[in-house]
Design an enzyme around this catalytic site. Structure first.
Site, PDB file in Angstrom:
ATOM      1  N   SER A 124       1.038  -1.119  -0.074  1.00 53.15           N
ATOM      2  CA  SER A 124       0.224   0.238   0.510  1.00 53.15           C
ATOM      3  C   SER A 124       0.817   1.202   0.068  1.00 53.15           C
ATOM      4  O   SER A 124       2.554   1.560   0.695  1.00 53.15           O
ATOM      5  CB  SER A 124      -0.871   0.390   1.284  1.00 53.15           C
ATOM      6  OG  SER A 124      -1.513   0.772   1.016  1.00 53.15           O
ATOM      7  N   TYR A 148      -1.925  -0.832  10.682  1.00 51.97           N
ATOM      8  CA  TYR A 148      -1.544  -1.364   9.273  1.00 51.97           C
ATOM      9  C   TYR A 148      -0.570  -1.306   8.498  1.00 51.97           C
ATOM     10  O   TYR A 148      -0.310  -2.260   7.849  1.00 51.97           O
ATOM     11  CB  TYR A 148      -3.065  -1.663   8.702  1.00 51.97           C
ATOM     12  CG  TYR A 148      -3.424  -1.256   6.982  1.00 51.97           C
ATOM     13  CD1 TYR A 148      -3.831  -2.546   7.068  1.00 51.97           C
ATOM     14  CD2 TYR A 148      -2.575  -0.093   6.631  1.00 51.97           C
ATOM     15  CE1 TYR A 148      -3.838  -2.908   5.638  1.00 51.97           C
ATOM     16  CE2 TYR A 148      -3.272  -0.584   4.873  1.00 51.97           C
ATOM     17  CZ  TYR A 148      -2.974  -1.661   4.909  1.00 51.97           C
ATOM     18  OH  TYR A 148      -3.647  -1.397   3.423  1.00 51.97           O
ATOM     19  N   LYS A 152       2.418  -3.614   6.844  1.00 55.58           N
ATOM     20  CA  LYS A 152       2.241  -3.992   5.409  1.00 55.58           C
ATOM     21  C   LYS A 152       3.902  -3.804   5.544  1.00 55.58           C
ATOM     22  O   LYS A 152       4.838  -4.421   4.341  1.00 55.58           O
ATOM     23  CB  LYS A 152       2.292  -2.781   4.331  1.00 55.58           C
ATOM     24  CG  LYS A 152       0.186  -2.672   4.566  1.00 55.58           C
ATOM     25  CD  LYS A 152       0.002  -3.701   3.820  1.00 55.58           C
ATOM     26  CE  LYS A 152      -1.143  -4.471   3.228  1.00 55.58           C
ATOM     27  NZ  LYS A 152      -2.410  -5.799   2.878  1.00 55.58           N
TER      28      LYS A 152
HETATM   29  P1  NAD Z   1     -10.959  -6.598   1.411  1.00 57.65           P
HETATM   30  O1  NAD Z   1     -11.182  -6.859   2.602  1.00 57.65           O
HETATM   31  O2  NAD Z   1     -11.911  -6.344   0.885  1.00 57.65           O
HETATM   32  O3  NAD Z   1     -10.240  -8.732   0.524  1.00 57.65           O
HETATM   33  C1  NAD Z   1      -9.501  -8.795   2.134  1.00 57.65           C
HETATM   34  C2  NAD Z   1     -10.164 -10.340   1.726  1.00 57.65           C
HETATM   35  O4  NAD Z   1      -8.946 -11.470   2.311  1.00 57.65           O
HETATM   36  C3  NAD Z   1     -11.696 -10.673   2.519  1.00 57.65           C
HETATM   37  O5  NAD Z   1     -12.696 -11.847   1.380  1.00 57.65           O
HETATM   38  C4  NAD Z   1     -11.488 -11.381   3.593  1.00 57.65           C
HETATM   39  O6  NAD Z   1     -12.335 -12.231   4.089  1.00 57.65           O
HETATM   40  C5  NAD Z   1     -10.148 -12.452   3.491  1.00 57.65           C
HETATM   41  N1  NAD Z   1      -9.037 -12.148   4.271  1.00 57.65           N
HETATM   42  C6  NAD Z   1      -8.633 -11.820   5.415  1.00 57.65           C
HETATM   43  N2  NAD Z   1      -7.616 -11.990   6.604  1.00 57.65           N
HETATM   44  C7  NAD Z   1      -7.794 -13.694   5.695  1.00 57.65           C
HETATM   45  C8  NAD Z   1      -7.151 -14.250   6.205  1.00 57.65           C
HETATM   46  N3  NAD Z   1      -6.460 -15.253   7.142  1.00 57.65           N
HETATM   47  N4  NAD Z   1      -7.571 -15.436   5.417  1.00 57.65           N
HETATM   48  C9  NAD Z   1      -7.787 -15.442   4.271  1.00 57.65           C
HETATM   49  N5  NAD Z   1      -8.173 -14.621   4.023  1.00 57.65           N
HETATM   50  C10 NAD Z   1      -8.471 -13.608   4.628  1.00 57.65           C
HETATM   51  O7  NAD Z   1      -9.688  -5.464   0.634  1.00 57.65           O
HETATM   52  P2  NAD Z   1      -9.264  -5.874  -0.254  1.00 57.65           P
HETATM   53  O8  NAD Z   1      -9.547  -4.123  -1.241  1.00 57.65           O
HETATM   54  O9  NAD Z   1      -9.619  -6.095  -1.434  1.00 57.65           O
HETATM   55  O10 NAD Z   1      -7.593  -5.248  -0.343  1.00 57.65           O
HETATM   56  C11 NAD Z   1      -7.161  -5.958  -0.709  1.00 57.65           C
HETATM   57  C12 NAD Z   1      -5.382  -5.665  -0.380  1.00 57.65           C
HETATM   58  O11 NAD Z   1      -4.965  -4.856  -1.157  1.00 57.65           O
HETATM   59  C13 NAD Z   1      -5.318  -6.166   1.219  1.00 57.65           C
HETATM   60  O12 NAD Z   1      -3.561  -6.597   1.353  1.00 57.65           O
HETATM   61  C14 NAD Z   1      -5.000  -4.438   1.311  1.00 57.65           C
HETATM   62  O13 NAD Z   1      -5.080  -4.288   2.535  1.00 57.65           O
HETATM   63  C15 NAD Z   1      -4.599  -3.916   0.421  1.00 57.65           C
HETATM   64  N6  NAD Z   1      -4.747  -2.908   0.336  1.00 57.65           N
HETATM   65  C16 NAD Z   1      -5.663  -1.850  -0.466  1.00 57.65           C
HETATM   66  C17 NAD Z   1      -6.180  -0.898  -0.424  1.00 57.65           C
HETATM   67  C18 NAD Z   1      -7.643  -0.652  -0.493  1.00 57.65           C
HETATM   68  O14 NAD Z   1      -7.732   0.851  -0.508  1.00 57.65           O
HETATM   69  N7  NAD Z   1      -8.858  -1.403  -0.647  1.00 57.65           N
HETATM   70  C19 NAD Z   1      -5.219  -0.109  -0.770  1.00 57.65           C
HETATM   71  C20 NAD Z   1      -3.853  -0.595  -0.269  1.00 57.65           C
HETATM   72  C21 NAD Z   1      -3.699  -1.546  -0.009  1.00 57.65           C
HETATM   73  C1  WQD Z   2      -9.710  10.263   0.742  1.00 64.65           C
HETATM   74  C2  WQD Z   2      -9.545  11.124   1.163  1.00 64.65           C
HETATM   75  C3  WQD Z   2     -10.075  11.992   3.330  1.00 64.65           C
HETATM   76  C4  WQD Z   2     -14.026   9.992   3.829  1.00 64.65           C
HETATM   77  C5  WQD Z   2      -7.071   4.585   3.212  1.00 64.65           C
HETATM   78  C6  WQD Z   2      -5.802   4.488   3.564  1.00 64.65           C
HETATM   79  C7  WQD Z   2      -4.745   3.692   2.809  1.00 64.65           C
HETATM   80  C8  WQD Z   2      -5.289   2.769   2.329  1.00 64.65           C
HETATM   81  C9  WQD Z   2      -6.572   3.559   1.361  1.00 64.65           C
HETATM   82  C10 WQD Z   2      -4.937   0.568   2.413  1.00 64.65           C
HETATM   83  C11 WQD Z   2      -9.216  12.310   2.631  1.00 64.65           C
HETATM   84  C12 WQD Z   2     -11.414  12.251   1.852  1.00 64.65           C
HETATM   85  C13 WQD Z   2     -12.376  10.051   3.571  1.00 64.65           C
HETATM   86  C14 WQD Z   2     -15.053  10.527   4.656  1.00 64.65           C
HETATM   87  C15 WQD Z   2     -14.088  12.549   3.713  1.00 64.65           C
HETATM   88  N1  WQD Z   2      -5.688   1.271   2.264  1.00 64.65           N
HETATM   89  N2  WQD Z   2     -12.936  11.813   3.253  1.00 64.65           N
HETATM   90  N3  WQD Z   2     -14.795  11.921   4.278  1.00 64.65           N
HETATM   91  O1  WQD Z   2      -7.369   8.413   3.670  1.00 64.65           O
HETATM   92  O2  WQD Z   2      -6.426   8.392   1.274  1.00 64.65           O
HETATM   93  O3  WQD Z   2      -6.436   5.899   2.792  1.00 64.65           O
HETATM   94  O4  WQD Z   2      -7.234   3.747   1.965  1.00 64.65           O
HETATM   95  O5  WQD Z   2      -3.764   0.955   1.986  1.00 64.65           O
HETATM   96  O6  WQD Z   2      -3.888   2.716   4.142  1.00 64.65           O
HETATM   97  O7  WQD Z   2      -5.644   5.309   4.744  1.00 64.65           O
HETATM   98  O8  WQD Z   2      -8.110   6.955   1.469  1.00 64.65           O
HETATM   99  O9  WQD Z   2     -10.723   6.691   1.161  1.00 64.65           O
HETATM  100  O10 WQD Z   2     -10.003   7.466   3.543  1.00 64.65           O
HETATM  101  O11 WQD Z   2      -9.504   9.183   2.014  1.00 64.65           O
HETATM  102  O12 WQD Z   2     -13.869  13.559   3.492  1.00 64.65           O
HETATM  103  O13 WQD Z   2     -15.936  10.355   5.312  1.00 64.65           O
HETATM  104  O14 WQD Z   2     -11.346  11.583   1.171  1.00 64.65           O
HETATM  105  O15 WQD Z   2      -9.607  13.040   4.270  1.00 64.65           O
HETATM  106  O16 WQD Z   2      -8.786  13.102   1.766  1.00 64.65           O
HETATM  107  P1  WQD Z   2      -6.954   7.695   2.558  1.00 64.65           P
HETATM  108  P2  WQD Z   2      -9.623   7.442   1.794  1.00 64.65           P
END
Ligand code: NAD
Ligand code: WQD
Length: 335
Positions: A124, A148, A152
């Site tokens: 991330s 979190y 990572k």
């Molecule tokens: P999500 O929660 O929708 O998907 C994660 C999946 O993993 C879920 O289906 C959950 O049931 C499963 N899971 C969790 N722990 C588990 C375990 N111990 N064993 C088996 N399954 C398990 O999340 P997502 O948004 O699809 O994110 C996927 C990956 O990408 C995550 O590692 C997350 O940290 C990373 N990521 C997400 C974002 C985002 O904004 N969505 C941003 C950056 C990184």
């Molecule tokens: C985006 C913008 C908020 C909600 C997070 C995690 C990051 C990554 C992605 C996994 C910001 C504003 C938000 C609301 C708002 N996940 N906002 N009202 O914070 O960039 O990232 O998700 O790895 O680790 O920290 O994303 O969508 O929460 O916010 O004004 O109700 O929207 O302040 O400027 P963020 P976000």
């Protein structure tokens, strides 16, 4: 090629399963459904038009993972499984380290036993901490401000150590920026439980009347209009980034990191405007104080992915908003 998707029933994993199947790969899902619903499998099969193999289980069950790797003759693993809510990670650090870090150790252990040494890891942009310069390239210093993010970082470092210990490993860390939107079918999408923490799911729920109004966290940032700026990337572009990663991985041993973003930042107000113009919905909002831990701006340098993976994000903000809205309408219809 058979690709194991840990956490493949989740938001990014399910979209990547579609992209993989369209490109001729066979996705196999391992998920414990702690943050997803089993109904996604039927919807996935409707899109892919083929059965999708899925094993219900936890990545921390090493012997189960090893069995799956062997029985399905897996060539590479994409490791999505993990917990991802920043605020919750501050309250429950043990759960986050156990799921994310211990889960990855278990997976690596199983992969070593089954001699499957190709791994793409869902990292991330959070590993960059507070940006020291923009756009953020892969050389930007790393830091974490919550459990979190630290989970990572620990995983990235573990993978690097492992790659240094054995040249047979091929490992890539993909640092996602802000994935949004949904598959064009409208059948799968982001489905947070409870009140969404993230901007786009919140806007989507306001648009269908599930939530009354968006609270904008701060309008006094040093940005174009005072609201926070982020690099929103269409989840299907992100999913296709994994195809590029797999193809790069097959030719490049060792450990590497890539940003997956668009390279362009958009403010909260710009997102609302794009959402309204692409869907016709009206998003009521109010300004509230800044959210603790938020930064003003964050967007990716994308040159490395463009040059080495021949991949770049193509879809527009309007496509992100319209597809997210379509999914939310469908999701709302069976609540
Ligand atoms: P999500 O929660 O929708 O998907 C994660 C999946 O993993 C879920 O289906 C959950 O049931 C499963 N899971 C969790 N722990 C588990 C375990 N111990 N064993 C088996 N399954 C398990 O999340 P997502 O948004 O699809 O994110 C996927 C990956 O990408 C995550 O590692 C997350 O940290 C990373 N990521 C997400 C974002 C985002 O904004 N969505 C941003 C950056 C990184
Ligand atoms: C985006 C913008 C908020 C909600 C997070 C995690 C990051 C990554 C992605 C996994 C910001 C504003 C938000 C609301 C708002 N996940 N906002 N009202 O914070 O960039 O990232 O998700 O790895 O680790 O920290 O994303 O969508 O929460 O916010 O004004 O109700 O929207 O302040 O400027 P963020 P976000």
């Amino acid at each position: 090629m058979n690709i194991l998707l840990t956490g493949g029933a989740g938001y990014i994993g399910s979209h990547t399963a579609v992209a993989l199947a369209s490109a001729g790969y066979t996705p196999i899902i391992l998920d414990n459904f702690c943050n997803s619903d089993k109904s996604v499998l039927k919807r996935l099969e409707k899109i892919i038009q083929k059965p999708v193999a899925c094993v219900e289980g936890d990545v921390r069950n090493t012997s189960l993972v090893e069995k799956v790797l062997r029985e399905h003759e897996i060539n590479a693993v994409i490791h999505f499984a993990g917990l991802k809510a920043v605020g919750e990670s501050v309250q429950k650090p043990i759960e986050y380290y156990a799921n994310n870090v211990q889960g990855t150790i278990s997976l690596l252990d199983a992969m070593r036993s089954a001699n499957v040494k190709n791994l793409v890891f869902s990292s991330s942009a959070t590993v960059y901490g507070d940006p020291q310069y923009l756009p953020i390239d892969e050389h930007h210093p790393l830091s974490a401000t919550n459990a979190y993010g630290r989970s990572k970082l620990h995983i990235e470092e573990m993978l690097k150590d492992l790659a240094a210990s054995d040249p047979a490993w091929k490992m890539m860390c993909l640092r996602y920026f802000n994935p949004v939107g949904a598959h064009q079918s409208g059948l799968i999408g982001e489905d947070p439980s409870g009140i969404p923490n993230n901007l786009m799911p919140f806007i989507q729920q306001v648009a269908v009347g599930k939530l009354p109004k968006l609270k904008i966290f701060g309008n006094d940032y040093d940005t174009i209009d005072g609201t926070g700026v982020r690099d929103y990337i269409h989840v299907m572009d992100l999913a296709e980034g994994h195809l590029a990663a797999l193809s790069h991985l097959s030719k490049n041993p060792g450990w590497s990191t890539f940003n997956l973003g668009t390279g362009k930042g958009s403010s909260v107000l710009e997102m609302i405007a794009a959402f309204e113009s692409s869907t016709g919905a009206k998003i009521a909002f109010e300004y509230v104080p800044r959210r603790a831990g938020d930064i003003a701006s964050c967007y990716a340098a994308v040159d490395k992915a463009q040059a080495a993976l021949s991949w770049s994000a193509k879809r527009t903000l309007e496509e992100m908003c319209a597809s997210g809205h379509q999914w939310q309408n469908y999701r709302h219809s069976f609540v």
